[in-house]
Each structure stands twice: as structure tokens, then as C-alpha cells.
Design a protein around this motif. Structure first.
Motif, PDB file in Angstrom:
ATOM      1  N   UNK A 235       0.866  -1.180   0.000  1.00  0.00           N
ATOM      2  CA  UNK A 235       0.000   0.000   0.000  1.00  0.00           C
ATOM      3  C   UNK A 235       0.899   1.225   0.000  1.00  0.00           C
ATOM      4  N   UNK A 236       0.483   2.266  -0.675  1.00  0.00           N
ATOM      5  CA  UNK A 236       1.332   3.450  -0.767  1.00  0.00           C
ATOM      6  C   UNK A 236       0.855   4.551   0.172  1.00  0.00           C
ATOM      7  N   UNK A 237       1.804   5.353   0.574  1.00  0.00           N
ATOM      8  CA  UNK A 237       1.517   6.512   1.419  1.00  0.00           C
ATOM      9  C   UNK A 237       0.540   7.444   0.706  1.00  0.00           C
ATOM     10  N   UNK A 238       0.745   7.588  -0.605  1.00  0.00           N
ATOM     11  CA  UNK A 238      -0.070   8.521  -1.379  1.00  0.00           C
ATOM     12  C   UNK A 238      -1.535   8.086  -1.442  1.00  0.00           C
ATOM     13  N   UNK A 239      -1.795   6.787  -1.618  1.00  0.00           N
ATOM     14  CA  UNK A 239      -3.191   6.354  -1.677  1.00  0.00           C
ATOM     15  C   UNK A 239      -3.858   6.469  -0.309  1.00  0.00           C
ATOM     16  N   UNK A 240      -3.090   6.315   0.758  1.00  0.00           N
ATOM     17  CA  UNK A 240      -3.644   6.508   2.099  1.00  0.00           C
ATOM     18  C   UNK A 240      -3.986   7.978   2.332  1.00  0.00           C
ATOM     19  N   UNK A 241      -3.165   8.879   1.795  1.00  0.00           N
ATOM     20  CA  UNK A 241      -3.434  10.304   1.953  1.00  0.00           C
ATOM     21  C   UNK A 241      -4.624  10.742   1.108  1.00  0.00           C
ATOM     22  N   UNK A 242      -4.766  10.174  -0.077  1.00  0.00           N
ATOM     23  CA  UNK A 242      -5.846  10.574  -0.980  1.00  0.00           C
ATOM     24  C   UNK A 242      -7.204  10.072  -0.508  1.00  0.00           C
ATOM     25  N   UNK A 243      -7.240   8.843  -0.012  1.00  0.00           N
ATOM     26  CA  UNK A 243      -8.509   8.270   0.449  1.00  0.00           C
ATOM     27  C   UNK A 243      -8.204   7.293   1.575  1.00  0.00           C
ATOM     28  N   UNK A 244      -8.063   7.831   2.774  1.00  0.00           N
ATOM     29  CA  UNK A 244      -7.662   7.008   3.906  1.00  0.00           C
ATOM     30  C   UNK A 244      -8.690   5.927   4.220  1.00  0.00           C
ATOM     31  N   UNK A 245      -9.963   6.253   4.102  1.00  0.00           N
ATOM     32  CA  UNK A 245     -11.014   5.277   4.398  1.00  0.00           C
ATOM     33  C   UNK A 245     -10.931   4.077   3.465  1.00  0.00           C
ATOM     34  N   UNK A 246     -10.759   4.336   2.173  1.00  0.00           N
ATOM     35  CA  UNK A 246     -10.647   3.244   1.204  1.00  0.00           C
ATOM     36  C   UNK A 246      -9.393   2.417   1.470  1.00  0.00           C
ATOM     37  N   UNK A 247      -8.292   3.099   1.774  1.00  0.00           N
ATOM     38  CA  UNK A 247      -7.052   2.386   2.080  1.00  0.00           C
ATOM     39  C   UNK A 247      -7.207   1.484   3.288  1.00  0.00           C
ATOM     40  N   UNK A 248      -7.898   1.972   4.307  1.00  0.00           N
ATOM     41  CA  UNK A 248      -8.113   1.182   5.516  1.00  0.00           C
ATOM     42  C   UNK A 248      -9.008  -0.020   5.243  1.00  0.00           C
ATOM     43  N   UNK A 249      -9.981   0.130   4.365  1.00  0.00           N
ATOM     44  CA  UNK A 249     -10.848  -0.992   4.006  1.00  0.00           C
ATOM     45  C   UNK A 249     -10.042  -2.088   3.316  1.00  0.00           C
ATOM     46  N   UNK A 250      -9.122  -1.689   2.436  1.00  0.00           N
ATOM     47  CA  UNK A 250      -8.266  -2.662   1.753  1.00  0.00           C
ATOM     48  C   UNK A 250      -7.393  -3.410   2.759  1.00  0.00           C
ATOM     49  N   UNK A 251      -6.841  -2.663   3.706  1.00  0.00           N
ATOM     50  CA  UNK A 251      -5.983  -3.268   4.729  1.00  0.00           C
ATOM     51  C   UNK A 251      -6.792  -4.228   5.598  1.00  0.00           C
ATOM     52  N   UNK A 252      -7.980  -3.794   6.015  1.00  0.00           N
ATOM     53  CA  UNK A 252      -8.829  -4.627   6.866  1.00  0.00           C
ATOM     54  C   UNK A 252      -9.194  -5.933   6.162  1.00  0.00           C
ATOM     55  N   UNK A 253      -9.494  -5.849   4.879  1.00  0.00           N
ATOM     56  CA  UNK A 253      -9.833  -7.054   4.112  1.00  0.00           C
ATOM     57  C   UNK A 253      -8.634  -7.998   4.036  1.00  0.00           C
ATOM     58  N   UNK A 254      -7.455  -7.435   3.782  1.00  0.00           N
ATOM     59  CA  UNK A 254      -6.238  -8.243   3.687  1.00  0.00           C
ATOM     60  C   UNK A 254      -5.943  -8.953   5.003  1.00  0.00           C
ATOM     61  N   UNK A 255      -6.170  -8.268   6.118  1.00  0.00           N
ATOM     62  CA  UNK A 255      -5.856  -8.825   7.434  1.00  0.00           C
ATOM     63  C   UNK A 255      -6.995  -9.659   8.017  1.00  0.00           C
ATOM     64  N   UNK A 256      -8.125  -9.685   7.331  1.00  0.00           N
ATOM     65  CA  UNK A 256      -9.244 -10.481   7.806  1.00  0.00           C
ATOM     66  C   UNK A 256     -10.008  -9.839   8.942  1.00  0.00           C
ATOM     67  N   UNK A 257      -9.959  -8.505   9.028  1.00  0.00           N
ATOM     68  CA  UNK A 257     -10.693  -7.785  10.063  1.00  0.00           C
ATOM     69  C   UNK A 257     -12.129  -7.550   9.600  1.00  0.00           C
ATOM     70  N   UNK A 258     -13.077  -7.847  10.462  1.00  0.00           N
ATOM     71  CA  UNK A 258     -14.482  -7.595  10.162  1.00  0.00           C
ATOM     72  C   UNK A 258     -14.895  -6.289  10.828  1.00  0.00           C
ATOM     73  N   UNK A 259     -15.074  -5.255  10.008  1.00  0.00           N
ATOM     74  CA  UNK A 259     -15.397  -3.931  10.535  1.00  0.00           C
ATOM     75  C   UNK A 259     -16.520  -3.306   9.718  1.00  0.00           C
ATOM     76  N   UNK A 260     -17.403  -2.603  10.392  1.00  0.00           N
ATOM     77  CA  UNK A 260     -18.483  -1.910   9.697  1.00  0.00           C
ATOM     78  C   UNK A 260     -17.950  -0.615   9.091  1.00  0.00           C
TER      79      UNK A 260
END
Length: 337
Positions: A235-260
Motif C-alpha cells: 500500500x502506498x503513502x499517497x493512496x492513504x493520503x488521498x482516500x484514507x477510508x478506502x485504504x483502511x478498508x483494503x488493509x482490513x480485508x487483507x488482514x481479515x478484520x471484520x469492521x463496519x
């Protein structure tokens, strides 16, 4: 604030003394005790093998048999999270986000939270995985929840159990020009590291990998060999800065976190770079204002000359052009003058 000429840091390795004559004058006692890893960082820069070539300092530290043995003694679990990134690519920021994601996804009861806090107090903090020792790693086995460890070292040096047990590896990447500028300020602001007289002097060191953590380009060249593995995510720093929520969703999916969506949004709001910078005196002590500086994309334009831009463009194409990790950086968008 009282200034001291020498500070003794008590570690599992024994007592390590820091003398202000080694680095910048006026270092405070609180600063030295705040972050064990950074004091070790200054220590390794003083090793005889590293005096002539600062780029070898982390290698010199791990070349000491007991240090490398200690690192390799780390036993990874398959639910471990390893955050890897070259220095000043946003690892402190993303590390806190990962902790918030894990805690929220865990849905811990009050009793479990109290138990967790009690266990964490018993286990010494390891600022970076490479600065841990065998006793600390043994104590980390007590942690019943998912462990998050951050590292700046090359993948081939990491404990082999990380790859054998398929721990989840999140590789954070930032464009080289902003990384260089951020690292420049870190070097000159951090009391435990050498200073550079000018940006031009530093730029030459960065381009030649003559920094404490070695070459930015070598780091990504090596990691490019691993990113096809299903337990590695880039994951890139730039994509986290541009859309942090979307970046976090990608990370959560990769790590198997179930979050609303609401939980993701709540974490995003309290973990923006601005919010974490404001809270940094509480979370990182006196290092806060050094670690969290501006956090912007494109700040390199205030520093790079036309010649330096061309040199960096050539270097990037030579080292990372056509690679998957190079494509992720989107150099043409973030690094063109």
C-alpha cells in the motif's frame, strides 16, 4: 528542561551510555529514554565498521553475532502483522492505524481489555523488530492477541519464521522524492543522528545509499521479489493520503478484520495525519514533533533542483522502472516536475 552530558539507558543488553559529545548538543534525559530503538540507532552508527561508511551501520549492528541471533530468535505466528517500510514512508502513522483496526475488530470485553493492558505493561516496547532481543521475544509469546511489529530492514534479513509461518506483511511505500525530503528533516532534527550541512550534501548521500538504513532503491528492489506472495500486501503513502477510508478498508480485508463502515470511518477520523500529529506529544513524547512533521504529498518541489530531478528520474527508471512495485508508486503522477 535540564540538559545532560551523559545518559545511561537500561536495556536487556545492559547499560548503554549516550554522551552528548557524540551527537547534537543539548539532548535531554527524557528524549533519550523515550525511544529505545533510536538510541540503539545512534549506537550502531558509532561502531568501528560504520565510521567510514554510515550506510553500513545497520548491517554492522546485525553483523554482530548475538544481535543477528537475537533477531532470528523471533518466532512469528501466522496471525502476526508485520509492517515493513523504508524510514520516513509513514510507518509510525500506519502502525497506529493498524493498532486501532485490530483493537476495534477484536470486539474485546472490558475484562479482556484490562487483561490485555496488564500483559502489555509486562512486555517491553520494541520500537522496531530489529532492535528486539531474545528475552523480549520470549516475553512477547505471552501476548494472546494479534501482534503488530514494525521493521525497516531488508526482507532477506528478517526472521525466517515470518515467511515460513506466513505472517501477514503490509509493505508501505512512498515516492522517493518525498521520502528523501522527509528523511532529510529527520536526520537534522533527530538529536541521535548526524546532521547534514546542506540539502545538496544530504541528497548525494541519499542517492548513494549512504544513510543509516541504507539505500531506498535497494530496499524496494529486494521487496519487489516478495510482493507476489499472497501474504504480502503493498500500500502506498499517497493512496492513504488521498482516500484514507478506502485504504483502511483494503488493509482490513487483507488482514481479515471484520469492521463496519461506521467503525472504519470512526478510526479514520481519529487517525488522520493531522490528528495524530496533534496527539503525538502524548503518544511519542518529545519525538512527536520530529516524527510527525508535515505529512504532505509533493513537498519535494521546494527542495529539488532541476538537475536533482533529472538525476532522481534516471535512478528510479534504472532501479524500479517496469517493476510491479515501481508501478504502485505512480512515479509519473507524484514525482514529475
Amino acid at each position: 528542561m535540564a540538559m545532560v552530558s551523559q545518559v545511561n539507558l537500561h536495556t536487556w543488553h545492559g547499560i548503554l551510555s549516550y554522551n552528548s559529545m557524540w551527537g547534537k548538543p543539548g539532548i535531554s534525559c527524557n528524549l533519550c529514554h523515550c525511544h529505545q530503538g533510536y538510541l540503539w540507532l545512534h549506537y550502531i552508527a558509532l561502531l568501528p565498521a560504520a565510521k567510514e561508511d554510515i550506510a553500513t551501520s545497520i548491517d554492522a549492528f546485525l553483523a554482530i553475532p548475538e544481535n543477528f541471533k537475537a533477531l532470528q530468535s523471533f518466532e512469528a505466528r501466522n496471525d502476526d502483522i508485520i509492517l515493513a517500510g523504508y524510514p520516513k514512508t509513514g510507518t509510525n502513522w500506519l502502525e497506529q492505524i493498524l493498532k486501532d483496526l485490530e483493537t476495534t475488530a477484536g470486539k474485546y470485553t472490558e475484562e479482556e481489555i484490562n487483561s490485555r493492558n496488564s500483559i502489555e505493561k509486562e512486555v517491553p516496547m520494541i520500537s522496531r523488530l530489529e532492535f528486539g532481543d531474545e528475552k523480549q521475544f520470549q516475553m512477547m509469546k505471552k501476548l494472546p492477541f494479534r501482534r503488530i511489529n514494525t521493521t525497516h530492514i531488508l526482507p532477506q534479513i528478517l526472521p525466517q519464521s515470518i515467511f515460513k509461518n506466513k505472517a501477514k506483511i503490509l509493505l508501505l511505500v512512498r515516492n522517493p522524492k518525498d521520502t528523501a525530503v522527509s528523511y532529510f528533516h529527520f536526520y537534522n532534527d533527530m538529536p541521535l543522528l548526524q546532521s547534514f550541512n546542506t540539502w545538496d550534501e544530504y541528497f548525494t548521500a541519499f542517492m548513494n545509499g549512504k544513510l543509516t538504513w541504507g539505500s531506498y532503491f535497494e530496499y524496494l528492489i529486494e521487496w519487489n521479489n516478495y510482493i507476489a506472495d499472497d501474504h504480502v500486501m503493498v500500500i502506498t503513502y499517497e493512496e492513504m493520503k488521498e482516500n484514507q477510508t478506502l485504504g483502511m478498508k483494503k488493509i482490513a480485508e487483507f488482514l481479515g478484520f471484520s469492521l463496519s463502515d461506521d467503525e472504519i470511518q470512526t478510526i479514520a477520523e481519529k487517525s488522520t495525519f493531522k490528528a495524530m500529529k496533534e496527539k503525538s506529544p502524548e503518544t511519542h513524547g518529545l519525538f512527536g514533533k520530529i516524527i510527525f512533521r508535515k505529512g504532505i504529498v509533493g513537498g519535494w518541489r521546494e527542495f529539488f533542483t532541476e538537475a536533482q530531478n533529472k538525476e532522481m528520474d534516471r535512478k528510479f527508471e534504472e532501479c524500479l522502472g517496469g517493476t510491479k512495485i515501481g508501478e504502485k508508486i505512480k512515479y509519473g503522477i507524484y514525482c514529475k516536475a
